[in-house]
Design an enzyme around this catalytic site. Sequence first.
Site, mmCIF file in Angstrom:
data_model
loop_
_atom_site.group_PDB
_atom_site.id
_atom_site.type_symbol
_atom_site.label_atom_id
_atom_site.label_comp_id
_atom_site.label_asym_id
_atom_site.label_seq_id
_atom_site.Cartn_x
_atom_site.Cartn_y
_atom_site.Cartn_z
ATOM 1 N N GLU A 32 -108.990 9.348 -35.661
ATOM 2 C CA GLU A 32 -110.425 8.765 -35.919
ATOM 3 C C GLU A 32 -111.248 9.645 -36.460
ATOM 4 O OE1 GLU A 32 -111.817 5.376 -34.068
ATOM 5 O OE2 GLU A 32 -113.832 6.381 -33.844
ATOM 6 N N HIS A 92 -112.617 0.739 -40.564
ATOM 7 C CA HIS A 92 -113.266 0.267 -39.561
ATOM 8 C C HIS A 92 -114.211 -0.996 -40.388
ATOM 9 C CE1 HIS A 92 -113.338 2.808 -35.914
ATOM 10 N NE2 HIS A 92 -112.192 2.763 -36.677
ATOM 11 N N ARG A 122 -116.319 -6.043 -33.418
ATOM 12 C CA ARG A 122 -117.673 -6.989 -33.329
ATOM 13 C C ARG A 122 -118.651 -6.145 -33.938
ATOM 14 N NH1 ARG A 122 -120.972 -8.330 -28.250
ATOM 15 N NH2 ARG A 122 -121.692 -6.112 -28.558
ATOM 16 N N ASN A 178 -110.997 -12.515 -24.165
ATOM 17 C CA ASN A 178 -111.193 -12.100 -25.385
ATOM 18 C C ASN A 178 -110.360 -11.237 -26.286
ATOM 19 O OD1 ASN A 178 -113.242 -12.062 -27.371
ATOM 20 N ND2 ASN A 178 -113.632 -10.184 -26.930
ATOM 21 N N ARG A 181 -107.332 -13.443 -27.265
ATOM 22 C CA ARG A 181 -107.775 -14.089 -28.503
ATOM 23 C C ARG A 181 -107.732 -13.488 -29.796
ATOM 24 N NH1 ARG A 181 -111.708 -16.664 -25.133
ATOM 25 N NH2 ARG A 181 -113.387 -15.036 -25.546
ATOM 26 N N LYS A 182 -107.808 -12.004 -29.760
ATOM 27 C CA LYS A 182 -107.869 -11.367 -30.688
ATOM 28 C C LYS A 182 -106.363 -11.224 -31.361
ATOM 29 C CE LYS A 182 -111.495 -8.208 -29.308
ATOM 30 N NZ LYS A 182 -112.050 -6.804 -29.025
ATOM 31 N N ARG A 289 -113.393 17.227 -35.875
ATOM 32 C CA ARG A 289 -113.135 18.502 -35.399
ATOM 33 C C ARG A 289 -111.577 18.818 -35.388
ATOM 34 N NH1 ARG A 289 -117.400 17.535 -31.151
ATOM 35 N NH2 ARG A 289 -119.201 18.222 -31.842
#
Length: 315
Positions: A32, A92, A122, A178, A181-182, A289
Amino acid sequence: MSISVNQLEEARRALDAPLFADLAGDAEMSFEFFPPKSEKMEETLWESIKTLEPLGPRFVSVTYGAGGSTRERTHATVARIQRETSLGAAAHLTCVEATKDEIDQVARDYWAAGVRHIVALRGDSPTSGQAYAQHPGGYENAAALVAGLSKLHPFEISVAAYPECHPDSRDAQVDLDNLKRKFDNGATRAITQFFFEPETFFRFRDAMAKAGIDAEVVPGIMPVTNFASVLRMAAMCNTAVPAWMGRLFEGLEDHAGARQLIAATLTAELCRKLYAGGVKQFHFYTLNRAELTYAICHLLGVRAAAGAAVNAVAA
């Protein structure tokens, strides 16, 4: 989660190995990055991408600032990765400060740029200390965002998971509901918030299985080089920081090199223990990095592919 005899034997071999020398090198990585805010930071980012590209990551993702504050920079960075490197780029995307139509258009723009992978989140309130609120006409949460993206195009969709429970969730069960649900709405995998002890991940993996979530969950790995900064981040996202870690970094405020060495050792050991427990995928929060992340991957047996060439990317 029950562990087979073969897994126990593999774990024993991994833990008994001389440091990291005999790991199989079959772990898969993803990385990332965050979009650069200046010309100097852009140069650092592209040097990092060029350094890590030969390791053949599954994908690389680029973060998205609160309130869409980095929307254009995120899009430009992701599109350039997709265009100029061999890497699969993931963008993202959050629900914050935008209507459904605005978010859908951003997703369509990514698809048009060749981006097929979205990290759907979210997001947090753009105002520090203020509770998250759904934008008028916007998506309610990440589960709703996943459902919306799934209707637009057949995106690969990664979502967030919280081994120590999201700060806004009432309890762990609500948080797991939750997450389920995703996945029910079309998510491909979950990437966890960072954590510092392997048992944290293993307990969460077992809790997912107990909740009926049979899906890929990838540990999010944060190498610690600035302990004070990590304490602040951990407080915001409900991550426990063990006391022993504080003792290890004590007195190193003016010794950046020593902090890097300790960070590499600690993070690689965390990954080795996860690997011994059957984990073969890791997602690194690189903070742009490269060398630290590269060293950790090397310790885990990951090597550049033979003859791998890094694309010439103009700074």
